[in-house]
Design a protein around this motif. Structure first.
Motif, PDB file in Angstrom:
ATOM      1  N   ILE A 157       4.375   8.333  -5.156  1.00  0.00           N
ATOM      2  CA  ILE A 157       4.040   8.457  -6.575  1.00  0.00           C
ATOM      3  C   ILE A 157       3.911   7.056  -7.152  1.00  0.00           C
ATOM      4  N   THR A 158       2.782   6.798  -7.766  1.00  0.00           N
ATOM      5  CA  THR A 158       2.509   5.497  -8.367  1.00  0.00           C
ATOM      6  C   THR A 158       1.495   5.690  -9.490  1.00  0.00           C
ATOM      7  N   TRP A 159       1.134   4.595 -10.152  1.00  0.00           N
ATOM      8  CA  TRP A 159       0.102   4.640 -11.193  1.00  0.00           C
ATOM      9  C   TRP A 159      -1.270   4.453 -10.562  1.00  0.00           C
ATOM     10  N   TRP A 160      -2.240   5.215 -11.028  1.00  0.00           N
ATOM     11  CA  TRP A 160      -3.620   5.137 -10.564  1.00  0.00           C
ATOM     12  C   TRP A 160      -4.540   4.915 -11.753  1.00  0.00           C
ATOM     13  N   PRO A 186       3.680  -3.459 -20.434  1.00  0.00           N
ATOM     14  CA  PRO A 186       4.636  -2.523 -19.819  1.00  0.00           C
ATOM     15  C   PRO A 186       4.104  -1.090 -19.870  1.00  0.00           C
ATOM     16  N   ARG A 187       4.342  -0.345 -18.817  1.00  0.00           N
ATOM     17  CA  ARG A 187       3.951   1.062 -18.728  1.00  0.00           C
ATOM     18  C   ARG A 187       5.096   1.919 -19.238  1.00  0.00           C
ATOM     19  N   PRO A 188       4.824   2.878 -20.106  1.00  0.00           N
ATOM     20  CA  PRO A 188       5.893   3.781 -20.527  1.00  0.00           C
ATOM     21  C   PRO A 188       6.286   4.710 -19.374  1.00  0.00           C
ATOM     22  N   THR A 238       0.850  -1.183   0.000  1.00  0.00           N
ATOM     23  CA  THR A 238       0.000   0.000   0.000  1.00  0.00           C
ATOM     24  C   THR A 238       0.881   1.227   0.000  1.00  0.00           C
ATOM     25  N   THR A 239       0.519   2.186  -0.832  1.00  0.00           N
ATOM     26  CA  THR A 239       1.304   3.411  -0.885  1.00  0.00           C
ATOM     27  C   THR A 239       0.692   4.431   0.045  1.00  0.00           C
ATOM     28  N   GLY A 240       1.536   5.269   0.616  1.00  0.00           N
ATOM     29  CA  GLY A 240       1.046   6.378   1.427  1.00  0.00           C
ATOM     30  C   GLY A 240       0.538   7.489   0.533  1.00  0.00           C
ATOM     31  N   ASP A 241      -0.043   8.499   1.152  1.00  0.00           N
ATOM     32  CA  ASP A 241      -0.619   9.592   0.376  1.00  0.00           C
ATOM     33  C   ASP A 241       0.425  10.335  -0.452  1.00  0.00           C
ATOM     34  N   LEU A 293      -2.962   1.054  -9.229  1.00  0.00           N
ATOM     35  CA  LEU A 293      -2.647  -0.020 -10.164  1.00  0.00           C
ATOM     36  C   LEU A 293      -1.556  -0.889  -9.538  1.00  0.00           C
ATOM     37  N   LEU A 294      -1.885  -2.133  -9.246  1.00  0.00           N
ATOM     38  CA  LEU A 294      -0.933  -3.042  -8.615  1.00  0.00           C
ATOM     39  C   LEU A 294      -0.172  -3.891  -9.616  1.00  0.00           C
TER      40      LEU A 294
END
Length: 107
Positions: free
Chosen positions: A8-11, A101-103, A2-5, A95-96
């Protein structure tokens, strides 16, 4: 994980629609990805808010009134039409995993 607020990650920017079909009580439910966003949770929510306020639903074809509500991290759009109300729920989800692949973002 789980990421904190502040992470930075993909949503995923997701829309759920609840369209009345085949008479009272019968429902059709679908989840549609509107796109993806890379950033913090707060940035993803702001991107979703902007998307919701611009969203033009397919149903009803002749809307009489559109209302947009926010309840925490969820946005709810209620569109009044000649034959009834149409409800759309918008949310973000982290997005887990993605089989493609994500650019990497430019810059």
């Amino acid at each position: 994980m789980t990421t904190g607020d502040g992470a930075i990650t993909w949503w995923g920017l997701l829309m759920e629609d609840y369209l009345q079909i085949m008479g009272p009580g019968a429902r059709n439910h679908a989840v549609t990805p509107l796109g993806h966003f890379r950033g913090t949770r707060e940035e993803a929510l702001e991107a979703l808010r902007e998307r919701v306020l611009r969203y033009q639903p397919r149903h009803p074809s002749s809307p009489l009134r559109t209302l947009v509500y926010r309840d925490g991290d969820v946005f709810l759009m209620v569109v009044e039409g000649m034959t009834g109300h149409f409800c759309y729920r918008f949310r973000i989800a982290e997005l887990l995993w993605d089989s493609a692949p994500r650019p990497e973002p430019a810059g």
